[in-house]
Structure formats: structure tokens, C-alpha cells
Write a protein that holds these residues in place. Structure first.
Motif, PDB file in Angstrom:
ATOM      1  N   THR A 193       2.583   4.323 -18.210  1.00  0.00           N
ATOM      2  CA  THR A 193       3.042   2.968 -18.498  1.00  0.00           C
ATOM      3  C   THR A 193       2.593   1.994 -17.420  1.00  0.00           C
ATOM      4  OG1 THR A 193       5.158   3.473 -17.433  1.00  0.00           O
ATOM      5  CG2 THR A 193       5.043   3.737 -19.831  1.00  0.00           C
ATOM      6  N   ALA A 194       2.437   0.741 -17.826  1.00  0.00           N
ATOM      7  CA  ALA A 194       2.035  -0.313 -16.899  1.00  0.00           C
ATOM      8  C   ALA A 194       3.026  -0.416 -15.746  1.00  0.00           C
ATOM      9  CB  ALA A 194       1.958  -1.645 -17.646  1.00  0.00           C
ATOM     10  N   GLY A 195       2.504  -0.754 -14.570  1.00  0.00           N
ATOM     11  CA  GLY A 195       3.330  -0.847 -13.378  1.00  0.00           C
ATOM     12  C   GLY A 195       3.291   0.393 -12.518  1.00  0.00           C
ATOM     13  N   ARG A 223      -2.680   1.525   3.534  1.00  0.00           N
ATOM     14  CA  ARG A 223      -1.963   2.544   2.784  1.00  0.00           C
ATOM     15  C   ARG A 223      -1.638   2.053   1.372  1.00  0.00           C
ATOM     16  NH1 ARG A 223       0.645   7.197   4.766  1.00  0.00           N
ATOM     17  NH2 ARG A 223      -0.711   8.064   6.375  1.00  0.00           N
ATOM     18  N   LEU A 224      -1.486   0.742   1.212  1.00  0.00           N
ATOM     19  CA  LEU A 224      -1.206   0.153  -0.101  1.00  0.00           C
ATOM     20  C   LEU A 224      -2.475  -0.299  -0.801  1.00  0.00           C
ATOM     21  CD1 LEU A 224       1.962  -1.996   0.743  1.00  0.00           C
ATOM     22  CD2 LEU A 224       1.864   0.293  -0.270  1.00  0.00           C
ATOM     23  N   ASP A 225      -3.626  -0.109  -0.162  1.00  0.00           N
ATOM     24  CA  ASP A 225      -4.933  -0.449  -0.744  1.00  0.00           C
ATOM     25  C   ASP A 225      -4.995  -1.919  -1.153  1.00  0.00           C
ATOM     26  OD1 ASP A 225      -7.533   0.047  -1.476  1.00  0.00           O
ATOM     27  OD2 ASP A 225      -7.035   0.698  -3.503  1.00  0.00           O
ATOM     28  N   LEU A 226      -4.630  -2.795  -0.207  1.00  0.00           N
ATOM     29  CA  LEU A 226      -4.675  -4.233  -0.455  1.00  0.00           C
ATOM     30  C   LEU A 226      -5.853  -4.856   0.300  1.00  0.00           C
ATOM     31  CD1 LEU A 226      -0.856  -5.008  -0.118  1.00  0.00           C
ATOM     32  CD2 LEU A 226      -2.154  -4.490  -2.182  1.00  0.00           C
ATOM     33  N   GLU A 227      -6.239  -6.048  -0.128  1.00  0.00           N
ATOM     34  CA  GLU A 227      -7.336  -6.764   0.539  1.00  0.00           C
ATOM     35  C   GLU A 227      -6.774  -7.468   1.762  1.00  0.00           C
ATOM     36  OE1 GLU A 227     -10.389 -10.454  -0.410  1.00  0.00           O
ATOM     37  OE2 GLU A 227      -9.642  -9.226  -2.065  1.00  0.00           O
ATOM     38  N   ALA A 265       8.201  -5.875  -1.453  1.00  0.00           N
ATOM     39  CA  ALA A 265       7.822  -7.181  -1.992  1.00  0.00           C
ATOM     40  C   ALA A 265       6.349  -7.207  -2.400  1.00  0.00           C
ATOM     41  CB  ALA A 265       8.106  -8.265  -0.959  1.00  0.00           C
ATOM     42  N   LEU A 266       5.483  -6.593  -1.599  1.00  0.00           N
ATOM     43  CA  LEU A 266       4.061  -6.548  -1.932  1.00  0.00           C
ATOM     44  C   LEU A 266       3.824  -5.772  -3.227  1.00  0.00           C
ATOM     45  CD1 LEU A 266       2.449  -5.936   1.576  1.00  0.00           C
ATOM     46  CD2 LEU A 266       2.619  -8.094   0.333  1.00  0.00           C
ATOM     47  N   LEU A 267       4.479  -4.631  -3.348  1.00  0.00           N
ATOM     48  CA  LEU A 267       4.328  -3.838  -4.570  1.00  0.00           C
ATOM     49  C   LEU A 267       4.850  -4.606  -5.783  1.00  0.00           C
ATOM     50  CD1 LEU A 267       5.393  -0.317  -3.245  1.00  0.00           C
ATOM     51  CD2 LEU A 267       3.096  -1.022  -3.959  1.00  0.00           C
ATOM     52  N   GLN A 268       6.004  -5.245  -5.628  1.00  0.00           N
ATOM     53  CA  GLN A 268       6.576  -6.021  -6.726  1.00  0.00           C
ATOM     54  C   GLN A 268       5.651  -7.167  -7.127  1.00  0.00           C
ATOM     55  OE1 GLN A 268      10.365  -7.744  -5.719  1.00  0.00           O
ATOM     56  NE2 GLN A 268      10.643  -8.734  -7.709  1.00  0.00           N
ATOM     57  N   LEU A 269       5.135  -7.889  -6.145  1.00  0.00           N
ATOM     58  CA  LEU A 269       4.244  -9.015  -6.428  1.00  0.00           C
ATOM     59  C   LEU A 269       2.945  -8.549  -7.064  1.00  0.00           C
ATOM     60  CD1 LEU A 269       4.026 -12.112  -6.072  1.00  0.00           C
ATOM     61  CD2 LEU A 269       2.903 -11.683  -3.876  1.00  0.00           C
ATOM     62  N   THR A 304       9.235   0.200  -6.681  1.00  0.00           N
ATOM     63  CA  THR A 304       8.892  -0.344  -5.365  1.00  0.00           C
ATOM     64  C   THR A 304       9.690   0.275  -4.230  1.00  0.00           C
ATOM     65  OG1 THR A 304      10.511  -2.149  -5.546  1.00  0.00           O
ATOM     66  CG2 THR A 304       8.294  -2.556  -6.429  1.00  0.00           C
ATOM     67  N   GLU A 305      10.747   0.997  -4.542  1.00  0.00           N
ATOM     68  CA  GLU A 305      11.584   1.552  -3.479  1.00  0.00           C
ATOM     69  C   GLU A 305      10.996   2.866  -2.973  1.00  0.00           C
ATOM     70  OE1 GLU A 305      14.046  -0.167  -2.162  1.00  0.00           O
ATOM     71  OE2 GLU A 305      13.436  -1.711  -3.587  1.00  0.00           O
TER      72      GLU A 305
END
Length: 443
Positions: A180-182, A244-248, A351-355, A361-362
Motif C-alpha cells: 500500500t501507498a505510504g 539513513r532516510l535517503d533524502l536530498e 516529521a520528515l517521513l510524514q511530510l 513514522t514512529e
């Protein structure tokens, strides 16, 4: 966010002038929801991209992944054994003897038919013949038979009709969501997608996160330290956390403690990033410049949070600047190295995961036994750095890494978990169970 800026210390969500951790998390989550609602009108192409399966680890799935096939694609055997029709079964220990008429392998089905009194030697994953509905595992036969035997015997009650057969569509049905998405995609998800023949996934675009450190005492690596100087470690911790979150990541470097430099850095970051994370300059007596700039550029609350370490923090949004179409989420973290990592863990990560569109996210939690007593006063949440091991009795135990000062980065380096002591909790005795959050996969 204006209500956060003006929350009086008498407000019930404050405890002795400090905001409760749980209330701070709720306030942050609510603001992220507002930002997500404001972004609903943006073009899908700006928020979602299609990438190859081998690039999708740690990305967040943007659309339900629908299975194009039934899984299994046909009835098949869950065991190595013998397939037959279950009409011959009963509740007694009487022996059933069946004639073995052939063998079915995974990927090489048996083409003939199975008559009453007959069975088929079958391997795990091999297709079940249409006239068989049950598999007796080979180890349940009596006595064990040589591989070339033409008959097999077993007690009637060793298996029930329909057992050890996997039905078509039992795991997944064609057209139904497989993932599922998310979902924050893990290796098992990539394997599942591959098993369905899917080579590309729709994922949310990576968040762009700008980071900076503020402080006249900070020096970059490679530069000699003068009296009162320290090396900037916080940016490197944050870079690791964000990777670790694979963000830019947009690294804005070290910024001097003066309003002109800070304002220019904030404007530059907000023009490029979805999120800005700064460290330093939010403690009492040190945040005047930041407060002044935030009144001009955004809507930010300065909090004292009932936690240790990490009591001072700023949070809010920066208004769109330099033609940007979006607001920028802002976190002003403390300057102490451990406090930076703790506040990231407690507030920023979720917050980053939620956004970024994640549904979960927990971080995962567990419990372990405290090896030694831990001093704790009620009225604040504490994050003690510890080492989790398995005790002699096989139960998980934790031992603190030593001094828990907010500036002792070694305590984080040596630890593999946080011991989280809740707001109301008091002293912990040796042998008490405590809440633990593992670093692996989080920090």
C-alpha cells in the motif's frame, strides 16, 4: 503556527514552563498535515517519480502496488511429499496404501491424471494435479520408503484433507494491493515486487533538506583550532541521519552569529529546500538574532521542552522566498551534539517521513532489563544512551554508556540504543524493565 509562538507558560500543555514531549510531537504533526494539505494542488509530476526497482530501497511508495497476477498462480504443494485425493482419509490409525504413478517438480508439472488409490510424488512448489487436494509429507509415511518405491503407506489420521496445499491467489489476488501507498520500502518489498514481475515503482520525490550550523566558535574540519574554537560535528551527524532516510541534502555550512549572515543563509536555504534544519542559537540568551529573523521570514515558535537532553528547540515554517512556491518546514535544534541527535530522533525524523508521504513514522520500540540503577526525576522525558545485549538468561538487558551529558558525543558513538524514560517516571532500579529504541535503521 502563531498560536505556538504565543502559548503562555500557564497553558496546560506546559509542565513547569516547559512543553510536554507528547504535545510537542502533536503540534509538529498537525503543522505537517497543514503543509501537506496546502500542497495537494501541486502537479503530480512535481511530487511523484517512477524509478527502477533496484533504486527504490528506502523510498516511500506513492501509489498502491496492485498485483498483476494471482499468487500463487495455481494450486501447488507446500511440502515435499505425495499428492492424492483426500477421500481415503479418516480419524483412525489404519494404514492407507497408494500407488505412486509419477513425480511432479517445481516448474515441471505432471501431465497425467491421478485415479483413486493412486498418488503423485511431488516437490515443494510443484503444481497440484486437478484431481488431488492433499499432500502427505514424505516424513509422515510409514515406514520411510526408498526413492524408487512404487507404493507409499501412511496412517489415515496423519494428515487432514486439503492440508499442505497452497491455493491459487491464497497470498495475493490479481488486482488487489500487494503493497500500500505510504510504505517505506525495505528489501522484502523489493523482492515482493520482483516476484510479481514489476520492475518500476511510483515513489514520492525525495525531500530536499537544508542543514546549517550557527556559531562563531565553530570551525570546519582541516582548520586549526584557536582558543575557544571547536570543530563543527553537528552537520556531519545530521548528514548521516538524513542519509539513513535517503533524502536530498543541501549543506549550507557554518553560519556566523550575526543577523545579516543568518538571514541570508535562511533565505538561500528556504529558496531551495522543503525543510531547513539548523543547530545552535536557540538557547536562552542566544536566539535573539534567530527570533528577529523569524519574525521577518516566517512563523516559528521557540520552545522549552520537558526533556533531557534537548530542552531548547525552535519549530515552524518559513514563508516562500525568491519565487519559491512552497513554505519551508523549519527545525532549530540545540547546539550540543547529543541534543541534536536526540531531538532529531524524537521530532525531526517522524516529521520528515510524514511530510514525505510515509504512513508509518514512529520508530519501533521494545523493552529490556536495566542492568544498573538509573537516576531519573519525574517531570521530563529522558533519553539515556545505552548498550543493548542479551543477558545470561537470554533476556535483553541494557547498560548505560556512562556519563550522559549533552555534549558527550562519545556516549552516542558507543551506544546502540536509547533507554527512554517517560515523563512521569522516577528512578529505575536494577532489574526493572525499561523502554528501548534501537539505533539500527534509525540513526
Amino acid at each position: 503556527m502563531s498560536d505556538l509562538k504565543r502559548l503562555p507558560p500557564s497553558d496546560p500543555i506546559y509542565i513547569s514552563g516547559s512543553l510536554h514531549v507528547d504535545q510537542a510531537r502533536i503540534a509538529i504533526s498537525d503543522l505537517v498535515k497543514d503543509l501537506l494539505a496546502e500542497s495537494q494542488g501541486r502537479s503530480e509530476s512535481d511530487a511523484i517519480e517512477c524509478i527502477s526497482l533496484d533504486q527504490a530501497i528506502n523510498r516511500i511508495l506513492a501509489k498502491d502496488l496492485l498485483s498483476p497476477i494471482d499468487v500463487p498462480v495455481a494450486d501447488n504443494s507446500a511440502m515435499d511429499g505425495f499428492a492424492f485425493h483426500g477421500d481415503c482419509l479418516g480419524n483412525s490409525e489404519d494404514l492407507v496404501t497408494l500407488k505412486v504413478v509419477g513425480t511432479a517438480y517445481a516448474g515441471k508439472p505432471y501431465e497425467g491424471s491421478i485415479a483413486p488409490g493412486e498418488c503423485l510424488k511431488i516437490m515443494t512448489g510443484a503444481l497440484m494435479p486437478s484431481d488431488c487436494d492433499t499432500v502427505i509429507p514424505q516424513e509422515f509415511t510409514e515406514p520411510p520408503i526408498p526413492s524408487d518405491s512404487s507404493v507409499v503407506s501412511f496412517k489415515q489420521n496423519r494428515v487432514k484433507r486439503g492440508e499442505n496445499r497452497r491455493l491459487r491467489g491464497e497470498d495475493l489476488q490479481s488486482g488487489k494491493p500487494a503493497i500500500t501507498a505510504g510504505r517505506l520500502l525495505r528489501p522484502s518489498d523489493l523482492g515482493l515486487a520482483a516476484s510479481l514481475g514489476i520492475s518500476e515503482l511510483h515513489v514520492h520525490r525525495k525531500l530536499r533538506v537544508a542543514i546549517l550550523s550557527s556559531g562563531d566558535e565553530l570551525r570546519p574540519l582541516g582548520q586549526a583550532l584557536e582558543a575557544g574554537n571547536i570543530y563543527d560535528s553537528n552537520r556531519y551527524s545530521l548528514i548521516g541521519l538524513l542519509k539513513r532516510l535517503d533524502l536530498e541534502i543541501i549543506d549550507c555550512g557554518i553560519v556566523r552569529d550575526d543577523p545579516t549572515s543568518l538571514k541570508a543563509a535562511f533565505i538561500e536555504a528556504a529558496s531551495k529546500a522543503d525543510v531547513l534544519i539548523s543547530s545552535g542559537g536557540v538557547s536562552a540568551g542566544e536566539a535573539d538574532f534567530t527570533k528577529q529573523i523569524m519574525q521577518e521570514l516566517g512563523d516559528v515558535g521557540f520552545w522549552k521542552i520537558a526533556m533531557r537532553p534537548g530542552r531548547p528547540m525552535a519549530f515552524g515554517v518559513l514563508k516562500p522566498v525568491q519565487g519559491a512556491k512552497h513554505k519551508t518546514l523549519f527545525f532549530g535544534l540545540p547546539g550540543n551534539p547529543v541534543a541534536v541527535m536526540v531531538t532529531f530522533y524524537q521530532f525531526v525524523r517522524s516529521a520528515l517521513l510524514q511530510l514525505n508521504g510515509a504512513s508509518q513514522t514512529e520508530p519501533p520500540m521494545m523493552q529490556a532489563i536495566a542492568e544498573n540503577p538509573i537516576r531519573k526525576r519525574p517531570g521530563r522525558t529522558e533519553y539515556q544512551r545505552a548498550i543493548l545485549v542479551r543477558g545470561p538468561d537470554g533476556k535483553p538487558t541494557v547498560k548505560l554508556t556512562g556519563s550522559q551529558g549533552a555534549g558527550i558525543l562519545r556516549s552516542m558513538s558507543e551506544a546502540n540504543c536509547f533507554v527512554i524514560l517517560s515523563h512521569e517516571q522516577g528512578n529505575v532500579a536494577a532489574g526493572d524493565w525499561v523502554d528501548v529504541a534501537l539505533f539500527d535503521g534509525l540513526l
